[in-house]
Design a protein around this motif. Structure first.
Motif, PDB file in Angstrom:
ATOM      1  N   TRP A   1      56.943 -46.840 -29.895  1.00  9.18           N
ATOM      2  CA  TRP A   1      56.317 -48.018 -28.955  1.00  9.18           C
ATOM      3  C   TRP A   1      57.504 -49.011 -29.841  1.00  9.18           C
TER       4      TRP A   1
ATOM      5  N   GLY B   1      53.275 -56.272 -27.895  1.00 13.17           N
ATOM      6  CA  GLY B   1      52.538 -54.791 -27.921  1.00 13.17           C
ATOM      7  C   GLY B   1      51.236 -55.030 -27.452  1.00 13.17           C
ATOM      8  N   CYS B   2      50.524 -55.720 -28.152  1.00 13.76           N
ATOM      9  CA  CYS B   2      49.007 -56.068 -27.611  1.00 13.76           C
ATOM     10  C   CYS B   2      48.903 -56.602 -26.422  1.00 13.76           C
TER      11      CYS B   2
ATOM     12  N   HIS C   1      50.893 -56.122 -23.845  1.00 17.56           N
ATOM     13  CA  HIS C   1      51.424 -55.017 -22.845  1.00 17.56           C
ATOM     14  C   HIS C   1      50.306 -54.200 -22.792  1.00 17.56           C
ATOM     15  N   PHE C   2      49.502 -53.505 -23.789  1.00 13.50           N
ATOM     16  CA  PHE C   2      48.263 -52.585 -23.615  1.00 13.50           C
ATOM     17  C   PHE C   2      47.031 -53.360 -22.906  1.00 13.50           C
ATOM     18  N   ARG C   3      46.985 -54.884 -23.159  1.00 14.02           N
ATOM     19  CA  ARG C   3      45.769 -55.390 -22.419  1.00 14.02           C
ATOM     20  C   ARG C   3      45.837 -55.347 -21.033  1.00 14.02           C
TER      21      ARG C   3
ATOM     22  N   GLU D   1      47.102 -52.669 -19.485  1.00 12.12           N
ATOM     23  CA  GLU D   1      47.205 -51.231 -18.947  1.00 12.12           C
ATOM     24  C   GLU D   1      45.693 -50.572 -18.504  1.00 12.12           C
TER      25      GLU D   1
ATOM     26  N   ARG E   1      43.811 -41.354 -21.960  1.00 11.27           N
ATOM     27  CA  ARG E   1      44.551 -42.652 -21.694  1.00 11.27           C
ATOM     28  C   ARG E   1      43.637 -43.726 -22.244  1.00 11.27           C
TER      29      ARG E   1
ATOM     30  N   ILE F   1      44.886 -46.353 -25.161  1.00 14.44           N
ATOM     31  CA  ILE F   1      44.645 -47.757 -24.810  1.00 14.44           C
ATOM     32  C   ILE F   1      44.206 -48.287 -25.993  1.00 14.44           C
TER      33      ILE F   1
ATOM     34  N   ASN G   1      45.742 -48.702 -29.416  1.00 15.79           N
ATOM     35  CA  ASN G   1      46.863 -49.384 -29.484  1.00 15.79           C
ATOM     36  C   ASN G   1      46.439 -51.029 -29.561  1.00 15.79           C
ATOM     37  N   LEU G   2      45.220 -51.353 -28.751  1.00 14.65           N
ATOM     38  CA  LEU G   2      44.620 -52.596 -28.755  1.00 14.65           C
ATOM     39  C   LEU G   2      44.105 -53.047 -30.157  1.00 14.65           C
TER      40      LEU G   2
ATOM     41  N   CYS H   1      46.361 -55.840 -31.697  1.00 17.63           N
ATOM     42  CA  CYS H   1      45.625 -57.102 -31.387  1.00 17.63           C
ATOM     43  C   CYS H   1      44.820 -57.570 -32.579  1.00 17.63           C
TER      44      CYS H   1
END
Length: 96
Positions: free
Chosen positions: A5, A34-35, A37-39, A41, A48, A52, A55-56, A60
């Motif tokens: 990542w 990065g935050c 991006h995953f927001r 998804e 999944r 997510i 990662n959030l 974040c």
């Protein structure tokens, strides 16, 4: 996975502009990008969704406070403020 990542972030970030950016601002930009991006998804299955959510949480959490602190610190530096102004003030969910 975290290394993968982070390498994706580095490869997608304009390195020349970051080279002259203070380290604390670089760190914020990497995390918030990065935050963000995953927001965006979609959790198409349970696995999944967990990925997510993790990662959030990792990317974040704390960035709203960090952004406010950086804006205060660099208020007299227009080039840095221009970068920081690209980010939303509050993206974190309220804590329960």
């Amino acid at each position: 996975m975290k290394l993968l990542w982070m390498s994706l972030i580095v490869c997608s970030t304009p390195l020349i502009s970051l080279a002259s950016t203070p380290t604390d601002v670089q760190y914020f930009i990497e995390r918030r990008d990065g935050c963000d991006h995953f927001r965006g998804e979609y959790p198409y299955d349970e696995e999944r969704g967990r990925f997510i959510a993790k990662n959030l949480k990792d990317l974040c959490t704390g960035t709203d406070k960090q952004l406010k602190k950086l804006r205060k610190k660099y208020v007299q530096q227009p080039r840095i403020m221009e970068k920081l102004d690209e980010y939303e003030e509050e993206i974190e969910l309220p804590r329960k």
